[in-house]
Design an enzyme around this catalytic site. Structure first.
Site, PDB file in Angstrom:
ATOM      1  N   ARG A   1      88.626  41.131-140.435  1.00  0.00           N
ATOM      2  CA  ARG A   1      89.717  41.963-139.924  1.00  0.00           C
ATOM      3  C   ARG A   1      89.628  42.010-138.402  1.00  0.00           C
ATOM      4  NH1 ARG A   1      90.365  48.400-140.326  1.00  0.00           N
ATOM      5  NH2 ARG A   1      88.584  48.108-138.956  1.00  0.00           N
TER       6      ARG A   1
ATOM      7  N   SER B   1      98.844  43.784-149.801  1.00  0.00           N
ATOM      8  CA  SER B   1      98.633  45.223-149.905  1.00  0.00           C
ATOM      9  C   SER B   1      99.796  45.855-150.657  1.00  0.00           C
ATOM     10  CB  SER B   1      98.532  45.854-148.513  1.00  0.00           C
ATOM     11  OG  SER B   1      97.406  45.365-147.822  1.00  0.00           O
TER      12      SER B   1
ATOM     13  N   LYS C   1      94.586  52.209-140.210  1.00  0.00           N
ATOM     14  CA  LYS C   1      95.989  51.847-140.114  1.00  0.00           C
ATOM     15  C   LYS C   1      96.281  50.580-140.904  1.00  0.00           C
ATOM     16  CE  LYS C   1      96.932  53.879-135.585  1.00  0.00           C
ATOM     17  NZ  LYS C   1      95.738  54.260-134.914  1.00  0.00           N
TER      18      LYS C   1
END
Length: 225
Positions: A44, A113, A142
């Protein structure tokens, strides 16, 4: 590559996050987690610039390939291709799943997601191989879809029942609540701080895996009763 490319076999999924690592290097944390048996690693590091993320991705590619574990890249299809990752994970505002598939090839793992049945079924219809469902519990991240107070394990189960691909719970999960998430229907759990922020990432990953295994065993027992 000798990696487990079937998301249905993923029980513990590490998402990297240097902001939670107390200054420790991400490759060291990933190496410890791999030793403990995590099934998949996602790069990420959104706060890191593209060049540094690329070099970090190359290092993580080495570590995951050696361990026979898939490497997934968050959001960035171009970066996934550049570091020869096994796939990409896309949020609701990222490139369409079909575009990612076209760019990465038919063998790539493409995750998406989702926080509702509608989002989940749309993603699966578009070709998602697995879903990251959440946020299950309250989280400040977030990068996790849904209500910041958490959608709860029950909705994870509802989403999992509505689709024919694995649903991995994500958001606010740790060893204390992971069993409930898989018992509700998730195939596994994805975590950031539960491993990255731990004083001993390897031990934390082992404890998380034990909790997931416990939840799966209870689910199996309930299914037989």
């Amino acid at each position: 590559m000798n990696t487990s490319s079937d998301p249905s076999s993923w029980r513990t999924y590490l998402v990297t996050g240097a902001e939670y690592s107390a200054g420790r290097e991400t490759p060291r944390i990933v190496a410890d987690a791999l030793t403990a048996g995590v099934d998949v690693v996602q790069l990420r590091e959104k706060a890191t610039d593209a060049r540094r993320r690329y070099h970090l991705g190359l290092r993580l590619r080495e570590l995951t390939a050696e361990a026979g574990v898939p490497l997934i890249v968050n959001d960035r299809v171009d970066l996934a291709a550049a570091v020869d990752a096994d796939g990409v994970h896309l949020g609701q505002s990222d490139l369409p799943i079909g575009v990612a598939r076209d760019r990465l090839g038919s063998d790539a793992i493409v995750g998406a997601s989702a926080s509702s049945v509608a989002e989940a079924t749309e993603a699966v219809d578009a070709g998602a191989d697995y879903l990251g469902v959440g946020a299950v519990y309250g989280t400040d991240s977030k990068d996790v879809s849904g209500d910041r107070d958490g959608i709860g394990p029950e909705r994870v189960g509802t989403v999992a029942d509505a689709v024919d691909v694995p649903a991995v719970g994500i958001g606010g999960i740790d060893a204390g609540n992971a069993a409930a998430v898989v018992e509700a229907g998730a195939s596994g759990v994805a975590v950031v701080s539960a491993i990255t922020a731990a004083e001993d990432p390897r031990a934390a990953a082992e404890t998380l895996r034990e909790a997931v295994t416990s939840g799966l065993e209870r689910r199996a027992e309930e299914g037989e009763s």
